[in-house]
Structure formats: C-alpha cells, structure tokens
Write an enzyme that holds these catalytic residues in place. Structure first.
Site, PDB file in Angstrom:
ATOM      1  N   HIS A   1      -3.620  -0.741   8.030  1.00 19.91           N
ATOM      2  CA  HIS A   1      -2.450  -0.111   8.633  1.00 19.91           C
ATOM      3  C   HIS A   1      -2.729   0.568   9.975  1.00 19.91           C
ATOM      4  O   HIS A   1      -1.828   0.653  10.806  1.00 19.91           O
ATOM      5  CB  HIS A   1      -1.865   0.936   7.669  1.00 19.91           C
ATOM      6  CG  HIS A   1      -1.053   0.356   6.563  1.00 19.91           C
ATOM      7  ND1 HIS A   1      -1.628  -0.251   5.465  1.00 19.91           N
ATOM      8  CD2 HIS A   1       0.290   0.283   6.376  1.00 19.91           C
ATOM      9  CE1 HIS A   1      -0.667  -0.663   4.654  1.00 19.91           C
ATOM     10  NE2 HIS A   1       0.506  -0.358   5.188  1.00 19.91           N
TER      11      HIS A   1
ATOM     12  N   GLU B   1      11.322   8.555  -0.339  1.00 19.56           N
ATOM     13  CA  GLU B   1      11.175   7.713   0.861  1.00 19.56           C
ATOM     14  C   GLU B   1      12.371   6.764   0.905  1.00 19.56           C
ATOM     15  O   GLU B   1      12.383   5.726   0.258  1.00 19.56           O
ATOM     16  CB  GLU B   1       9.866   6.939   0.853  1.00 19.56           C
ATOM     17  CG  GLU B   1       9.637   6.249   2.193  1.00 19.56           C
ATOM     18  CD  GLU B   1       8.385   5.397   2.236  1.00 19.56           C
ATOM     19  OE1 GLU B   1       7.919   5.098   3.349  1.00 19.56           O
ATOM     20  OE2 GLU B   1       7.878   5.015   1.164  1.00 19.56           O
TER      21      GLU B   1
ATOM     22  N   LEU C   1       3.765  -5.577   6.530  1.00 24.31           N
ATOM     23  CA  LEU C   1       2.915  -4.872   5.575  1.00 24.31           C
ATOM     24  C   LEU C   1       3.793  -4.173   4.550  1.00 24.31           C
ATOM     25  O   LEU C   1       4.789  -3.530   4.895  1.00 24.31           O
ATOM     26  CB  LEU C   1       2.033  -3.849   6.293  1.00 24.31           C
ATOM     27  CG  LEU C   1       0.819  -4.402   7.042  1.00 24.31           C
ATOM     28  CD1 LEU C   1       0.188  -3.311   7.909  1.00 24.31           C
ATOM     29  CD2 LEU C   1      -0.222  -4.952   6.062  1.00 24.31           C
ATOM     30  N   ALA C   2       3.429  -4.316   3.285  1.00 26.71           N
ATOM     31  CA  ALA C   2       4.260  -3.805   2.188  1.00 26.71           C
ATOM     32  C   ALA C   2       3.470  -2.786   1.394  1.00 26.71           C
ATOM     33  O   ALA C   2       2.959  -3.070   0.311  1.00 26.71           O
ATOM     34  CB  ALA C   2       4.723  -4.956   1.293  1.00 26.71           C
TER      35      ALA C   2
ATOM     36  N   ALA D   1       5.844   2.086  11.258  1.00 25.74           N
ATOM     37  CA  ALA D   1       7.308   2.178  11.167  1.00 25.74           C
ATOM     38  C   ALA D   1       7.848   3.379  11.934  1.00 25.74           C
ATOM     39  O   ALA D   1       8.745   4.077  11.489  1.00 25.74           O
ATOM     40  CB  ALA D   1       7.757   2.233   9.703  1.00 25.74           C
TER      41      ALA D   1
ATOM     42  N   ASP E   1      -6.659   2.206   4.867  1.00 28.06           N
ATOM     43  CA  ASP E   1      -7.119   1.005   4.172  1.00 28.06           C
ATOM     44  C   ASP E   1      -7.703  -0.004   5.148  1.00 28.06           C
ATOM     45  O   ASP E   1      -8.024  -1.127   4.772  1.00 28.06           O
ATOM     46  CB  ASP E   1      -5.976   0.373   3.381  1.00 28.06           C
ATOM     47  CG  ASP E   1      -4.808  -0.054   4.270  1.00 28.06           C
ATOM     48  OD1 ASP E   1      -4.819   0.267   5.476  1.00 28.06           O
ATOM     49  OD2 ASP E   1      -3.878  -0.698   3.747  1.00 28.06           O
TER      50      ASP E   1
ATOM     51  N   ASP F   1       0.043   5.130  -0.203  1.00 21.93           N
ATOM     52  CA  ASP F   1       1.235   4.293  -0.085  1.00 21.93           C
ATOM     53  C   ASP F   1       1.085   3.059  -0.970  1.00 21.93           C
ATOM     54  O   ASP F   1       1.580   1.967  -0.642  1.00 21.93           O
ATOM     55  CB  ASP F   1       1.488   3.893   1.381  1.00 21.93           C
ATOM     56  CG  ASP F   1       2.905   3.368   1.627  1.00 21.93           C
ATOM     57  OD1 ASP F   1       3.770   3.567   0.758  1.00 21.93           O
ATOM     58  OD2 ASP F   1       3.123   2.736   2.673  1.00 21.93           O
TER      59      ASP F   1
ATOM     60  N   ARG G   1       4.563   7.451  29.313  1.00 24.88           N
ATOM     61  CA  ARG G   1       5.896   7.903  29.710  1.00 24.88           C
ATOM     62  C   ARG G   1       6.880   7.961  28.542  1.00 24.88           C
ATOM     63  O   ARG G   1       7.964   8.518  28.684  1.00 24.88           O
ATOM     64  CB  ARG G   1       6.451   7.002  30.815  1.00 24.88           C
ATOM     65  CG  ARG G   1       5.724   7.167  32.147  1.00 24.88           C
ATOM     66  CD  ARG G   1       6.348   6.316  33.247  1.00 24.88           C
ATOM     67  NE  ARG G   1       6.232   4.892  32.979  1.00 24.88           N
ATOM     68  CZ  ARG G   1       5.146   4.167  33.254  1.00 24.88           C
ATOM     69  NH1 ARG G   1       4.073   4.757  33.797  1.00 24.88           N
ATOM     70  NH2 ARG G   1       5.110   2.879  32.996  1.00 24.88           N
TER      71      ARG G   1
ATOM     72  N   ALA H   1       8.858  -2.712   4.790  1.00 29.08           N
ATOM     73  CA  ALA H   1       8.988  -3.410   3.513  1.00 29.08           C
ATOM     74  C   ALA H   1      10.064  -2.811   2.617  1.00 29.08           C
ATOM     75  O   ALA H   1      10.213  -3.213   1.464  1.00 29.08           O
ATOM     76  CB  ALA H   1       7.645  -3.396   2.781  1.00 29.08           C
TER      77      ALA H   1
END
Length: 371
Positions: A239, A115, A299-300, A208, A236, A261, A215, A126
């Site tokens: 997210h 990633e 969010l991390a 992300a 969770d 994640d 449209r 993050a």
C-alpha cells in the site's frame, strides 16, 4: 511471570514481568533471555481475518478477534464497509454484543470503526458503491448503538463538517479518508474537530486520498502539517512505499499508528474471497478487486496481521522499538485507552512474546495465556 527483553517507552530492559489480570511488578534481571516482551498490539482498522468479516455479524466478529489475537493483537476495532444503512446497523449491533460479552481467546473489542458510507463515491477504492451523505438522521441512528469509536469520512462531502462535529461531541475520533478533497476541505474539518477538543486522524494515509505536491498539498499535506492529527499506515509493503512511510513517521513519530485493514482472506491460501459483496482475488501478499467488480484491480484491504505490520515496519527501516510504539502505545493514545499500550504496573496484562525473528511465541489477554 515471563522474562525477556522488555519494551519500555525509554528503551529495552532485561526484566522479569509479574502479572495476573493486570501487571503487578517488573524486576530487572541479568538472565532474562532473548525473547522480546512487548505490550499487546492494537488494531484500530480491521475488517476481517481467518475467513471471518465484521459484516458477517457476531460470529464473524468473534472469529476475526480470535484469529488476530493469535498474531499479537489484543485490542481491536472491527471495521464496517460501505453498505446500505440497515446492514451497517446490524454489524454495529453485533459489535455491541461482542464488546459487552467478550469470549475466550478473543482480542478485546472496544468499539467499531465506521468506514463508510460517508465517503466520496469517486474514491471508494474497494468499497461497494453505497456511498451516502452524512445526514443528521443517519449519523444519529449510527451513534445510537453506542459503539462507534472511529469514523472515516470525506471532508468535502455535503454535511461533512456538521457530521464531524456531531461525532466529536459523541466522543468519536474523526478520520479523513476515501476523499477527493483539497487541503482546505481537510483543514476545515480538522479545525472543527479540534475546536471541540476532539481527536482527528487520517484513514490509511496516502491511500484513497489526494496526495502531497509542492503546490497542491491535498489531504495528505493537511494531515502531515497538523501536529495534533494522527495517521494510519498499512505497512504490508503493497500500500505504501517505504520512503513515503518513513516520511510520515518522521513527521509524526508520536501520532502515526500501524493498522492492518485486513479482510477475511488474512491467514488463508490464495484464492477468491468476498469483501462487502465484491469478489477479491488474493495472490501472495496482495488482495485486489476481481474483474467485474466496481473498481477492478483496486487494492482491496490487505491480508496483513499486526505482527506482520511490525516486521514490515522494521523492513522499512524502523527499529523494533519504534515499530512497537506505532503498533501499541500510539493507537492506545489515539483511542484514549489509558489502561493498555505499555508494560507498566497497574495496566492490563496484555502481553506478546516475540522470538528473535519477531514471530509470536505467546500472547496474554488480560493475563490469560492464549495457547
């Protein structure tokens, strides 16, 4: 031998399961009890847990594999984070070492999820600010380790199509994420991968990436519209809204897979933790970048485990049977792992025993009881 309500693709069956390293026999019985017997859970996107992180090297990877095994994950892909190339290479070599020399009580490591760094620098979330273009030399060096199983990349970045084709030819799943791209950008990479007979997906769908509207379909729309594309979901309840999750699952019941994640703080008390050199504040079920970081408040990752993802899926409105499919059978198909993901004679005896509250009671890794 274990008995209980056994998960099969067709539904639940009261049965006894006989197994050694592989599953040997399934016998139906009337007094199987109330425990659920499900195939081992498979997490294709996990950074850490129990105080450990993929970027820590071999001991960190072994630590996170032991931690997540206790929560029902029997197979996983340690996931890197955007860093300078030499740090990512060191992490991949550590994944290679763990894959080739598995240790006791560790979930099976079958490769790595890369990633980053081939992400859009405006949609890092993050991720640390080390995004890079997917040059041929960088891609070749990463592939030389032989452990990359999934790669996340932003389809709109220069060289993304060519990189996607190179990864595909090497047998790597190409997952679109951390992107500001349009639906057309995503479709171009999707078409390039599928034309080569490859597998394509979306990294933590909805997060992300550009969203779906009437449209402007964005990357979310392109992934949902392509019947062959897979999609990761973090359930969770932080997210993704349950309605959004159910929309994706109903659109792709055989192509949606649950992931954690998770970061190193999974399983630990509230506090401040490190993620790729950035500070993350964890409060309850929420992990966010701390003030002073590159994107404070973002969010991390998560502090989720795969058994928690199952419970989250049920909370969203899925049946337990559906949730298990998304956490085991679908990710096995995504990774091409034909020896796991079901409780069928001849497959690996990766087995999880859940009680009626969906709490893990026992885990078997290749037939060996974890605890």
């Amino acid at each position: 031998m274990r008995s209980g309500q056994m998960w099969t693709a067709a539904g639940w069956r009261a049965a006894e399961l006989v197994f050694g390293e592989t599953i040997q026999e399934m016998k139906e019985t009337e007094d199987a009890g109330k425990d659920y017997l499900i195939p081992g859970l498979i997490d294709v996107h996990v950074h850490g847990g129990g105080g450990h992180d993929t970027m820590d090297g071999e001991e960190g990877i072994r630590g996170l594999a032991r931690f997540h095994a206790r929560h029902g994950t029997t197979t996983l892909l340690p996931t890197t984070i955007t860093n300078p190339q030499e740090h990512i290479m060191a992490a991949l070599r550590a994944v290679q070492e763990v894959r080739d020399r598995p240790g006791p009580q560790e979930a099976a490591v079958v490769g790595a999820h890369l990633e980053g760094p081939f992400l859009n620098p405006t949609r890092l979330g993050a991720q640390p600010p080390f995004a890079a273009l997917p040059t041929a030399s960088a891609v070749d060096e990463l592939l030389s380790t032989g452990v990359v199983r999934v790669v996340t990349l932003a389809p709109e970045m220069e060289g993304a199509w060519q990189a996607a084709e190179t990864f595909t030819r090497a047998g790597v799943r190409v997952s679109l994420g951390h992107t500001q791209g349009r639906a057309e950008d995503a479709q171009g990479v999707i078409d390039a991968v599928l034309a080569l007979g490859g597998v394509v997906g979306g990294t933590h769908l909805f997060n992300a990436m550009t969203g779906l509207s009437g449209r402007e379909p964005g990357v979310v729309g392109a992934l949902l519209a392509e019947p062959l594309a897979y999609a990761e979901l973090i359930l969770d309840l932080q997210h993704v809204h349950p309605h959004s999750a159910l929309s994706a699952i109903r659109a792709k019941p055989q192509r949606t897979l649950l992931i954690t994640d998770a970061m190193r703080a999974a399983g630990l008390p509230d506090g401040t933790y490190d993620l790729g050199g950035q500070s993350v504040e964890v409060v309850g079920a929420e992990a966010r970048l701390a003030p002073g970081s590159s994107n404070p408040g973002s969010l991390a990752g998560s502090v989720l485990t795969m058994d928690g993802a199952l419970r989250g899926a049920v909370t969203c409105g899925l049946t337990l049977h559906e949730a298990v499919r998304l956490a085991s059978a679908v990710p096995a198909a995504y990774l091409g792992l034909s020896d796991r993901g079901a409780l069928t004679p001849g497959l690996r005896a990766d087995l999880v025993v859940l009680d009626s509250a969906l709490r893990v009671q026992q885990v078997y890794l290749g037939g060996q009881a974890l605890y």
